[in-house]
Design a protein around this motif. Structure first.
Motif, mmCIF file in Angstrom:
data_model
loop_
_atom_site.group_PDB
_atom_site.id
_atom_site.type_symbol
_atom_site.label_atom_id
_atom_site.label_comp_id
_atom_site.label_asym_id
_atom_site.label_seq_id
_atom_site.Cartn_x
_atom_site.Cartn_y
_atom_site.Cartn_z
ATOM 1 N N ALA A 1 6.098 -0.559 -4.594
ATOM 2 C CA ALA A 1 4.942 0.279 -4.905
ATOM 3 C C ALA A 1 5.257 1.742 -4.607
ATOM 4 C CB ALA A 1 3.727 -0.172 -4.102
ATOM 5 N N ALA A 2 4.745 2.638 -5.441
ATOM 6 C CA ALA A 2 4.944 4.071 -5.246
ATOM 7 C C ALA A 2 3.730 4.827 -5.764
ATOM 8 C CB ALA A 2 6.208 4.553 -5.956
ATOM 9 N N LYS A 3 3.437 5.945 -5.108
ATOM 10 C CA LYS A 3 2.310 6.785 -5.528
ATOM 11 C C LYS A 3 2.700 8.233 -5.265
ATOM 12 C CE LYS A 3 -2.768 6.759 -5.201
ATOM 13 N NZ LYS A 3 -3.065 5.824 -6.317
ATOM 14 N N THR A 4 2.379 9.122 -6.212
ATOM 15 C CA THR A 4 2.745 10.531 -6.104
ATOM 16 C C THR A 4 1.496 11.397 -6.066
ATOM 17 O OG1 THR A 4 4.832 10.170 -7.281
ATOM 18 C CG2 THR A 4 4.012 12.429 -7.183
ATOM 19 N N ASN B 26 4.778 0.637 6.913
ATOM 20 C CA ASN B 26 6.008 0.279 6.203
ATOM 21 C C ASN B 26 6.391 1.285 5.130
ATOM 22 O OD1 ASN B 26 6.358 -2.137 7.640
ATOM 23 N ND2 ASN B 26 4.988 -3.244 6.265
ATOM 24 N N ALA B 27 5.495 2.223 4.840
ATOM 25 C CA ALA B 27 5.723 3.161 3.742
ATOM 26 C C ALA B 27 6.562 4.349 4.194
ATOM 27 C CB ALA B 27 4.396 3.636 3.174
ATOM 28 N N ALA B 28 7.276 4.934 3.234
ATOM 29 C CA ALA B 28 8.055 6.145 3.463
ATOM 30 C C ALA B 28 7.413 7.293 2.699
ATOM 31 C CB ALA B 28 9.497 5.954 3.014
ATOM 32 N N ASP C 236 0.845 -1.191 0.000
ATOM 33 C CA ASP C 236 0.000 0.000 0.000
ATOM 34 C C ASP C 236 0.883 1.245 0.000
ATOM 35 O OD1 ASP C 236 -1.812 2.055 0.465
ATOM 36 O OD2 ASP C 236 -3.068 0.837 1.782
ATOM 37 N N ALA C 237 0.766 2.049 -1.045
ATOM 38 C CA ALA C 237 1.564 3.271 -1.150
ATOM 39 C C ALA C 237 0.654 4.499 -1.191
ATOM 40 C CB ALA C 237 2.466 3.228 -2.374
ATOM 41 N N ILE D 192 4.218 15.047 -3.037
ATOM 42 C CA ILE D 192 4.333 14.058 -1.955
ATOM 43 C C ILE D 192 4.456 12.684 -2.596
ATOM 44 C CG2 ILE D 192 3.298 13.072 0.109
ATOM 45 C CD1 ILE D 192 1.813 16.251 -1.142
ATOM 46 N N THR D 193 5.570 12.011 -2.339
ATOM 47 C CA THR D 193 5.804 10.678 -2.909
ATOM 48 C C THR D 193 5.791 9.647 -1.792
ATOM 49 O OG1 THR D 193 7.174 11.635 -4.659
ATOM 50 C CG2 THR D 193 7.343 9.252 -4.305
ATOM 51 N N VAL D 194 4.959 8.632 -1.961
ATOM 52 C CA VAL D 194 4.848 7.549 -0.986
ATOM 53 C C VAL D 194 5.437 6.295 -1.614
ATOM 54 C CG1 VAL D 194 3.313 6.248 0.534
ATOM 55 C CG2 VAL D 194 2.705 8.579 -0.161
#
Length: 287
Positions: A275-278, A239-241, A196-197, A268-270
């Motif tokens: 997995a990544a989402k912006t 667990n996400a950054a 999950d991002a 904002i980048t997760v």
């Protein structure tokens, strides 16, 4: 991958349900590791067709692990080999002893300075070997070794398979730092869920976002007369950054962003494993 060191040798006691499924106890330090040798036996089947090999299937059958350690304490001897410890603290091995399976975890340092972490999910150990030698002119260390049979675990994972080993290298792409830091806190359980991002929340102080925040919406606009606003972005997964930039300059969640007059871009980048989402917020500051 070449390795140049071995340490952090742990074991976890196994409790089995009526169906044989394993539940793992809290890992316990076994001993100081000197060496570990793992050998694997495979089942192989070959299908021949048209005078040639058509299909080759190889699958895990069993394995053997031989551990060289500095010593085996009373508790480890009892847990791994079924030996008894009497009222005087003496380890007593009997012909009727029945060892119970455990999980074994350890790590090895690679030639590149990283660590490779392992869990063997089901190992049944035998009686430790002992090498004794009278003292001579030179010092020679005689250390115990213990050999165990590796088998696949009974409990199915989320892919309906019976894993026998888990391994990971620190710093590899997609490896969460939390996985590494918690490796010896509990026996690793395979996780096949999609990482999950998404963001759980996003605020710019009291400034309203348009549209209203939703984890699935990645583009927003906002207007402010303030010189600064505090940006708070919280990921859904622990667990996400989360990384934030304002007009290309990095800030941390919970810090204030300083706005330039006119258009400002907040990105904002997760990231969570692979997995990544912006998310992007276009902030307009008035004169």
């Amino acid at each position: 991958m070449a390795t140049i060191g071995l340490d952090s040798l742990y074991y976890s006691k196994i409790t089995e349900s009526a169906s044989g499924d394993e539940t793992y106890g809290t890992p316990v330090k076994l001993a100081k590791a000197i060496e570990a040798e793992v050998s694997i036996e495979l089942n192989e089947a070959i299908l021949y067709a048209d005078d040639g090999t058509d299909t080759v299937i190889k699958e895990f059958k069993s394995g053997t692990i031989t551990l060289g350690i500095n010593e085996i304490g009373p508790q480890a001897a009892r847990d791994l080999t079924g030996a008894a410890v009497d009222a005087n603290g003496v380890i007593v091995s009997a012909g009727e002893d029945e060892p119970t399976p455990v999980a074994i975890g350890f790590r090895a340092k690679t030639a590149k300075g990283k660590y490779r972490y392992f869990w063997l999910y089901r190992v049944l150990f035998g009686i430790p070997g002992t090498s004794l030698k009278t003292k001579g002119d030179s010092i020679e260390f005689q250390t115990p070794s213990i050999e165990g049979t590796i088998s696949r675990r009974n409990k199915l994972d989320a892919q309906n398979k019976h894993p026998w080993k888990a391994e990971v290298t620190d710093g590899e792409e997609g490896v969460s730092p939390n996985v590494i830091s918690n490796w010896f806190q509990s026996v690793y359980e395979p996780d096949y869920t999609t990482a999950d991002a998404t963001l759980a929340s996003l605020t710019l102080g009291a400034v309203s976002l348009s549209p209203s925040f939703s984890p699935d919406i990645t583009g927003y606009t906002a207007a402010t007369e303030n010189a600064t606003n505090t940006i708070t972005a919280v990921a859904t997964s622990n667990n996400a950054a989360v990384a934030i930039t304002v007009n290309g300059n990095s800030i941390a969640s919970g810090q204030s962003a300083t706005w330039a007059t006119g258009i400002n871009t907040v990105v904002i980048t997760v990231t969570n494993g692979n997995a990544a989402k912006t998310y992007t917020v276009t902030v307009t500051k008035g004169e």
